[in-house]
Design a protein around this motif. Structure first.
Motif, mmCIF file in Angstrom:
data_model
loop_
_atom_site.group_PDB
_atom_site.id
_atom_site.type_symbol
_atom_site.label_atom_id
_atom_site.label_comp_id
_atom_site.label_asym_id
_atom_site.label_seq_id
_atom_site.Cartn_x
_atom_site.Cartn_y
_atom_site.Cartn_z
ATOM 1 N N THR A 98 -97.805 -48.412 11.584
ATOM 2 C CA THR A 98 -97.376 -47.474 12.615
ATOM 3 C C THR A 98 -96.072 -46.796 12.221
ATOM 4 O OG1 THR A 98 -98.354 -48.892 14.308
ATOM 5 C CG2 THR A 98 -96.771 -47.241 15.061
ATOM 6 N N GLY A 140 -103.142 -47.453 17.928
ATOM 7 C CA GLY A 140 -102.245 -48.249 18.752
ATOM 8 C C GLY A 140 -101.001 -47.428 19.010
ATOM 9 N N ASP A 141 -100.733 -47.129 20.269
ATOM 10 C CA ASP A 141 -99.520 -46.373 20.578
ATOM 11 C C ASP A 141 -98.650 -47.185 21.522
ATOM 12 O OD1 ASP A 141 -100.357 -45.408 23.428
ATOM 13 O OD2 ASP A 141 -101.983 -44.716 22.138
ATOM 14 N N HIS A 142 -97.355 -46.926 21.446
ATOM 15 C CA HIS A 142 -96.434 -47.650 22.310
ATOM 16 C C HIS A 142 -95.219 -46.811 22.662
ATOM 17 C CE1 HIS A 142 -94.140 -48.560 18.569
ATOM 18 N NE2 HIS A 142 -93.112 -48.671 19.393
ATOM 19 N N LYS A 158 -91.936 -53.380 25.051
ATOM 20 C CA LYS A 158 -92.720 -52.152 24.944
ATOM 21 C C LYS A 158 -94.052 -52.273 25.664
ATOM 22 C CE LYS A 158 -94.272 -53.366 20.278
ATOM 23 N NZ LYS A 158 -94.213 -52.969 18.867
ATOM 24 N N GLN A 160 -97.833 -51.212 25.183
ATOM 25 C CA GLN A 160 -98.706 -50.882 24.061
ATOM 26 C C GLN A 160 -100.119 -50.613 24.569
ATOM 27 O OE1 GLN A 160 -97.841 -52.698 20.479
ATOM 28 N NE2 GLN A 160 -99.082 -51.096 19.602
ATOM 29 N N TYR A 162 -104.138 -49.667 23.088
ATOM 30 C CA TYR A 162 -105.082 -49.542 21.979
ATOM 31 C C TYR A 162 -106.314 -48.795 22.456
ATOM 32 C CZ TYR A 162 -102.370 -52.881 19.327
ATOM 33 O OH TYR A 162 -101.362 -53.504 18.647
ATOM 34 N N ASN A 175 -104.443 -52.483 27.308
ATOM 35 C CA ASN A 175 -103.020 -52.312 27.574
ATOM 36 C C ASN A 175 -102.314 -53.656 27.504
ATOM 37 O OD1 ASN A 175 -103.276 -49.517 28.131
ATOM 38 N ND2 ASN A 175 -104.021 -50.019 30.173
#
Length: 185
Positions: A98, A140-142, A158, A160, A162, A175
């Motif tokens: 990431t 995957g974002d956060h 955080k 997160q 997916y 989540n």
């Protein structure tokens, strides 16, 4: 049984990454290492990661700037409602990379905010607690906040998410709320 072999392989990779940390840090390949724990709907995760800071500063003003780092991770997921059956377990291994943007002080101490979007590969398809992911590849974002202490510890929290961005359905997403402790070399 194949899943256990994948998890063992992933764990071995993570240990090798962290064991080589000292040499890699001396060569400038790795700037920090972290351990993370998180949870979501009937799933818990543990993750080990190494990071490499970017040598860049954007939008510098008033002692703060935007920069970032690469994050290479290996994780273990344990779901407790496999195929939506309470008590049935699903164990997964996940590897990811990431790029993360971070807004921080110029001395890199104190409070920061960050966000990233990366690529992740799951050992098998996730199917837990009404959440299904139909591909092994997931984004995957956060977004998160944290605090860096004077003795090089970075403590963060955080949110997160997916998802495979609807490449294939079903794609309900997962989540997680994740706490991290990172040490900078």
């Amino acid at each position: 049984m194949a899943s256990n072999k994948k998890i063992a392989t992933l764990a071995g990779l993570a240990i090798a990454l962290l064991a080589g940390r000292a040499s890699a840090a001396d060569n400038g390949w790795i700037d920090s290492a972290s351990v993370e724990f998180g949870s979501g709907s009937k799933v818990r995760i543990g993750r080990l990661a190494v990071q490499k800071n970017w040598d860049a500063q954007w939008f510098a003003s008033n002692g703060r700037h935007l920069s970032g780092y690469w994050d290479l991770s290996a994780a273990y997921w344990r779901g407790t409602a496999y195929r939506n059956v309470d008590g049935q377990h699903q164990n997964l291994a996940v590897v990811g990379i990431t790029p993360v943007l971070r807004y921080q002080r110029d001395d890199k101490l104190g409070w920061y905010a960050e966000g990233g979007i990366g690529a992740n590969l799951f050992s098998e398809l996730y199917n837990n607690s009404d959440n299904r992911l139909s591909t092994a590849f997931q984004f995957g974002d956060h977004i998160g906040i944290g605090y860096v202490t004077a003795n090089k510890w970075d403590l963060g929290l955080k949110f997160q998410h997916y998802s495979n961005a609807s490449i294939k359905r079903p794609n309900s997403g997962v989540n997680l709320l994740v706490a991290s402790a990172r040490y900078q070399f």
